[in-house]
Design a protein around this motif. Structure first.
Motif, PDB file in Angstrom:
ATOM      1  N   MET A 208       0.829  -1.194   0.000  1.00  0.00           N
ATOM      2  CA  MET A 208       0.000   0.000   0.000  1.00  0.00           C
ATOM      3  C   MET A 208       0.870   1.253   0.000  1.00  0.00           C
ATOM      4  O   MET A 208       1.906   1.304   0.652  1.00  0.00           O
ATOM      5  N   LYS A 209       0.391   2.245  -0.704  1.00  0.00           N
ATOM      6  CA  LYS A 209       1.087   3.524  -0.742  1.00  0.00           C
ATOM      7  C   LYS A 209       0.769   4.322   0.511  1.00  0.00           C
ATOM      8  O   LYS A 209      -0.293   4.187   1.096  1.00  0.00           O
ATOM      9  N   THR A 210       1.699   5.191   0.878  1.00  0.00           N
ATOM     10  CA  THR A 210       1.470   6.099   2.000  1.00  0.00           C
ATOM     11  C   THR A 210       0.632   7.279   1.516  1.00  0.00           C
ATOM     12  O   THR A 210       0.504   7.526   0.309  1.00  0.00           O
ATOM     13  N   PHE A 211       0.081   8.019   2.455  1.00  0.00           N
ATOM     14  CA  PHE A 211      -0.702   9.207   2.132  1.00  0.00           C
ATOM     15  C   PHE A 211       0.108  10.169   1.273  1.00  0.00           C
ATOM     16  O   PHE A 211      -0.397  10.721   0.285  1.00  0.00           O
TER      17      PHE A 211
ATOM     18  N   GLU B 265       2.596   9.509  -0.753  1.00  0.00           N
ATOM     19  CA  GLU B 265       2.723   8.968  -2.104  1.00  0.00           C
ATOM     20  C   GLU B 265       1.419   9.122  -2.891  1.00  0.00           C
ATOM     21  O   GLU B 265       1.447   9.408  -4.090  1.00  0.00           O
ATOM     22  N   VAL B 266       0.297   8.945  -2.216  1.00  0.00           N
ATOM     23  CA  VAL B 266      -1.003   9.053  -2.877  1.00  0.00           C
ATOM     24  C   VAL B 266      -1.272  10.478  -3.339  1.00  0.00           C
ATOM     25  O   VAL B 266      -1.652  10.697  -4.501  1.00  0.00           O
TER      26      VAL B 266
ATOM     27  N   GLU C 119       3.130  17.357   0.962  1.00  0.00           N
ATOM     28  CA  GLU C 119       3.660  16.286   0.116  1.00  0.00           C
ATOM     29  C   GLU C 119       4.959  15.703   0.664  1.00  0.00           C
ATOM     30  O   GLU C 119       5.251  14.532   0.426  1.00  0.00           O
ATOM     31  N   ARG C 120       5.733  16.496   1.368  1.00  0.00           N
ATOM     32  CA  ARG C 120       6.976  16.002   1.979  1.00  0.00           C
ATOM     33  C   ARG C 120       6.739  15.354   3.337  1.00  0.00           C
ATOM     34  O   ARG C 120       7.623  14.707   3.878  1.00  0.00           O
TER      35      ARG C 120
ATOM     36  N   ASP D 148     -10.638   6.616   2.280  1.00  0.00           N
ATOM     37  CA  ASP D 148      -9.932   5.354   2.510  1.00  0.00           C
ATOM     38  C   ASP D 148      -8.797   5.181   1.512  1.00  0.00           C
ATOM     39  O   ASP D 148      -7.694   4.784   1.876  1.00  0.00           O
ATOM     40  N   TYR D 149      -9.058   5.482   0.252  1.00  0.00           N
ATOM     41  CA  TYR D 149      -8.012   5.381  -0.756  1.00  0.00           C
ATOM     42  C   TYR D 149      -6.889   6.373  -0.459  1.00  0.00           C
ATOM     43  O   TYR D 149      -5.710   6.015  -0.493  1.00  0.00           O
ATOM     44  N   MET D 150      -7.250   7.622  -0.156  1.00  0.00           N
ATOM     45  CA  MET D 150      -6.238   8.650   0.122  1.00  0.00           C
ATOM     46  C   MET D 150      -5.349   8.248   1.295  1.00  0.00           C
ATOM     47  O   MET D 150      -4.151   8.511   1.291  1.00  0.00           O
TER      48      MET D 150
END
Length: 80
Positions: free
Chosen positions: A1-4, A6-7, A37-38, A60-62
């Motif tokens: 799963m990607k992190t927030f 990364e999303v 973003e950082r 949830d996706y975010m």
């Protein structure tokens, strides 16, 4: 799963948007959005909600707790 982090960056880049453009949607500065973003600053929930609506994705996706709802049968459906 990607992190927030990364999303949010991935959604912005996948939609060919600049940090300035997303910051305008949120009503904040490019500098502050870059800090989100950082991971230097936590994003307020109101901005999370705004981005979910803007990109037409779930919270949830975010947050990385559910697969991308736009990915189906090996293809990404348009988010804009």
């Amino acid at each position: 799963m990607k992190t927030f982090i990364e999303v949010i960056r991935g959604l912005r880049e996948d939609n060919d948007l600049t940090q300035v453009q997303v910051a305008e949607v949120l009503g904040t500065s490019q500098t502050m959005y870059a800090r989100y973003e950082r991971g230097a600053n936590e994003m307020p929930i109101r901005h999370l909600v705004t981005l979910c609506k803007f990109y037409n994705v779930s919270a949830d996706y975010m947050l990385g707790t559910e697969p991308n709802p736009h990915f189906k049968n090996g293809k990404i459906r348009s988010v804009l």
